[in-house]
Every structure is written in structure tokens, then in C-alpha cells.
Write a protein that holds these residues in place. Structure first.
Motif: not given
Lengths: 281, 281
Positions: A207-215
Motif C-alpha cells: 500500500e502506498d503508505v510511508e511512516i517516519n518512526f522517529q516522529e
């Protein structure tokens, strides 16, 4: 076959990101149309959401995504039926009580010659080889430890030996949890990853989903994810070998196969259910 | 104390109307703020939604209302804690497997001197008197019938005798189901109603909602509802007496106290899980 997803974390963590990837495989990017389920532990209790409908179309799956529930131990499964019809009682994960704890189990694979395995008073309700294997495991555990065991290292060594026996009957990839430990056992397809500081970005494959775990995290967070196939395309997932198992305790992988088990801090007291931070994985 | 809600129906039925009334009592029109839960059977499987948060504020309760799930056997509970803290593992209903069926239990009341009751290998996970009483019931049933019994009339006679023993320890209002039968047992507060043709209108007491059952049903539908207090203001709810029990089988009340039990058609084959109509109660 099916797909498994497990999580172990040191703080209550939202599994929404990984679950979003997994459920696409339930009828959209994958063929696992025969139901899905997810169990979240909260303290000694748990919640389970299940549906015999394909996860990519399930309204209850949408709910799980939109009202994220935070947990330190999660087991999820999407099903492509081989043994047993498509119905609620055959939908994983399965949860039963043993020693005053709830144990949750999900299986990917197919067994033969399992029908005569002795389950004692842990009787299957549905018709799957998976639920029967779980009942057999519980029966073996209870037979070996009629009273709640203190040394969990010994218990998981015994579970590993039981999994080796099940692997002789076919394909047996498994996730098992008591809400404190999450154990994985591999016959052919199982990957894991541990995320901790410094956290980076991740992109779902399905799925076109990105995450920034740092946030989404604090520097102390440790979260491990176990899955049949990697869920993200830009991270370094570790592939498990046939017969390999992993034992995760509040986010950390503390043991793999028997040699390591004696060195790990077992029988640790259960921490409370506070939620200082709420990372997403 | 708490409030109970049970349903037995001959066709898969949406309990949304009754549940809408009940959850108002979880912090708005009633003091039962310490969690709620509902279990729906589908065939031999079940779904449970639970929350230690007040039902009148719970997002998961909103979901249950907005995605109605159809069932022939439902048990629900809203909690005002007395024994055991407010947490997920202490939230009713409780479900455990016995004889290859899932049994679901909810309790309203308070017991004393229950701590030493023998539960065998059916160990409580939480700290409530209710879960311990359920484990004791299961242990007694399994001890009496080590193999799955055929004559369920005998089993429910035995459950009634066990409930009489629990009533000696305090207030014990109970709902119990295996997905086919729904049993109620009364110490002080329990009402029931059976709705069948000709169907009429009904108004909730706790919320400004009216329903015309005639528009939602077919002439063959039979649905019984059991509740701690009547949920509608314009229908004739029957009050149960202390020590009275009711046994419901796919909508019909088939027995009350021991004298009637020998006349009823027990051990009937389980019908399939078709949903010819979808009434609301």
C-alpha cells in the motif's frame, strides 16, 4: 497457506501501519481471502477482532485501522483455507487459558496425520489442523506442568521440541503468545525485524503508505515485528531458517534456538500496563 | 452491581436496538461506568467486543451499534465494579471452551466466601468473583461429565443446582450460553420477554428511540430478550423470581425450574447458520 503477523514491544504500541500492509494481502495484493483475525493483549486481558470475510473488504478490519488499539503483544493472521471450511470458528488466532494466562496461537501451513493427536480436555471447536495442533500443544504443556511453571525458559524449550514434532507432519510456521512473550517458529516462511533508536522511515510494500518512526517513538522504544513476508520495502528483515525459532520479550529478541535460552532473563516480573509513549509499527 | 442483557433467537438477529438502550446505562442513565462487553455467536464461533471504558463513551460500543452483527445467541454486560479492578481481564462476558463448545458467562451480583472454591485446571485470569464462579461451574461440569454429554436437559438441571449453591454465597444473577442455549438464573433482578407475531412497536426507556418490529421481522421469527431491568417502556416484561431460571433455545423459552425440563425437546440437532431474515431487537 496463510500469512502471519506478530508484534512484541516494550511500550503499548499501535500496530496500525503493519496491519494496513497485511490486510491488503487478504484479497487485494495477496490471495488470502478466507478470513482474518487479530488479538491484542492489554495487561493479562486481550481483545480479538475476527472476520471470515476477506480482510481487504472487512468493515471490522477498517475499524481496527481507524480506532488503533495499543498493545505490547499482538498476533494477527490472514487465512487461505486448506483444512476446515470458511467460518468464524475456523478463523485464527485462537486463544485459550492455561495456568491462569490467556495463550494466543496462529499457524501458517498444512499438516497431515494430525487427526489422532491427543488433545485431552483441550478440545477443538472448529475443524482446522491448526486449532487441533494448538490444543495438542496445550495438552502437552499441561501434562508436563500441571501447576503454573515458574521457569519460563524451560517451558519455551519444551514448546520448541513440540514444534519440531509438528514440523515433521508438514509445514508449521507459528506465532504463540501469553501476552508477555511472543514466540515464532519457522518451517519455511518467516521474517523478523527489531526497530529501535535511531528510528528511520519505512514504506509499505502492499500500500502506498510511508511512516517516519522517529516522529512516533521515543529513544527508549523497542519494537519487533514478525511476518510471513516482509511488510516494508526499505528495511532489513531477517529471514528465519527452517526449524529456527525466535522468542521476543517486550520488544527484544531474547533467544533463538536452544543454545541461547539459558542466557536470557526469564521469569521476569510482569510490568504494569502504563503507556508512556505510543509508537506505531 | 452490573446489568445483564441476553438474547436468544431462531434466526440471526441484530441486537442493536436493545444494546443501544443498555449502553446508556453505562455512565449516562445508569452508574455502570466500569466497562462493558458483548459476545455474539455465529455458528460454533463467537465474536467478543469489550472495553474497560464506560459504554456511553466507548468508540468500540459505537462500532457495535453502527456495524450490527447478526446472531442467534448474544450475551452482554455493563459493569459497576465491586470485586476486581477496572481492566480488560476483569470485563465480562467470559468465554471458555468445554466439550468442544465455547461457553460464555456474565454475572451480576456479588459473592462472599468464594475464594476457596475449587476451579481445577479452569484457572481465573482476572480477580473477579464472577470469573472464579464461572471457572468453578466449568470445573464442576467437567468433573460430572468428563466426556461431552448427549442429554443437555440433564446438564442444565445440574447447572441450576450449581447456581443454587452460588446464590447461597450472595447475589448471583447469571447469563450462560453455548451458542445454542441461553440460560438465565435470577437472585433478585432479571426480566425477560419473548417477541413473536403479531409484532408491535417498542420504545426504549433510556434513549429516545422507537422501533416497529413488524417492519423488521417475518411472521416466523421468535426472539427472547433477558435483561436486568426492562429496556422498553411499553411492553410486558416478565420478572423472574429469586431462584428461578429460564432456558431459551433459538428464541423460545423452553424451561423454567426443574419440573418443566423433562418435557422439552433437548439435544436437538444444531441447525445451520443460514440467515433467512434479519430482525432487530
Amino acid at each position: 497457506m496463510c500469512e502471519l503477523l506478530g508484534m512484541s514491544a516494550n511500550v503499548p504500541t499501535d500496530i496500525c501501519f503493519s496491519f494496513t500492509g497485511l490486510i491488503q494481502r487478504g484479497g487485494r495484493t495477496g490471495p488470502h481471502r478466507d478470513g482474518w483475525g487479530i488479538a491484542f493483549y492489554e495487561g493479562k486481558g486481550f481483545r480479538t477482532f475476527k472476520d471470515p470475510a476477506p480482510s481487504c473488504q472487512s468493515k471490522i478490519a477498517q475499524l481496527v485501522q481507524s480506532y488503533p488499539i495499543k498493545s505490547r503483544a499482538v498476533i494477527s493472521h490472514i487465512r487461505q483455507a486448506n483444512r476446515g471450511s470458511v467460518c468464524l470458528e475456523n478463523t485464527h488466532p485462537f486463544t485459550r487459558e492455561l495456568w491462569g494466562r490467556y495463550w494466543t496461537f496462529a499457524h501458517n501451513g498444512q499438516l497431515t496425520g494430525y487427526e489422532t493427536m491427543e488433545t485431552g480436555h483441550h478440545r477443538p471447536v472448529g475443524q482446522t489442523d491448526s486449532e487441533l495442533a494448538f490444543c495438542w500443544l496445550l495438552n502437552q504443556l499441561e501434562h508436563r506442568y500441571p501447576e503454573p511453571p515458574v521457569d519460563m525458559s524451560e517451558v519455551f524449550r519444551f514448546v520448541t521440541a513440540l514444534c519440531d514434532q509438528l514440523r515433521e507432519k508438514g509445514v508449521f510456521n507459528m506465532l504463540l503468545s501469553d501476552g508477555e512473550y511472543v514466540m515464532s517458529y519457522c518451517t519455511n516462511h518467516l521474517y523478523w525485524i527489531t526497530r529501535q533508536a535511531p528510528f528511520g522511515h519505512a514504506n509499505l510494500i502492499d500500500e502506498d503508505v510511508e511512516i517516519n518512526f522517529q516522529e512516533e517513538t521515543t529513544p527508549e522504544d523497542v519494537v519487533s515485528v514478525i511476518a510471513t513476508q516482509p511488510l516494508t520495502g526499505n528495511e532489513n528483515w531477517q529471514r528465519m531458517k527452517p526449524g529456527e525459532y525466535g522468542l521476543f520479550h517486550f520488544g527484544k529478541r531474547i533467544a533463538t534456538n536452544q543454545a541461547e535460552l539459558s542466557d536470557v532473563p526469564f521469569a521476569a516480573p510482569r510490568p504494569g500496563n502504563q503507556a508512556p509513549t505510543e509508537p506505531l509499527v
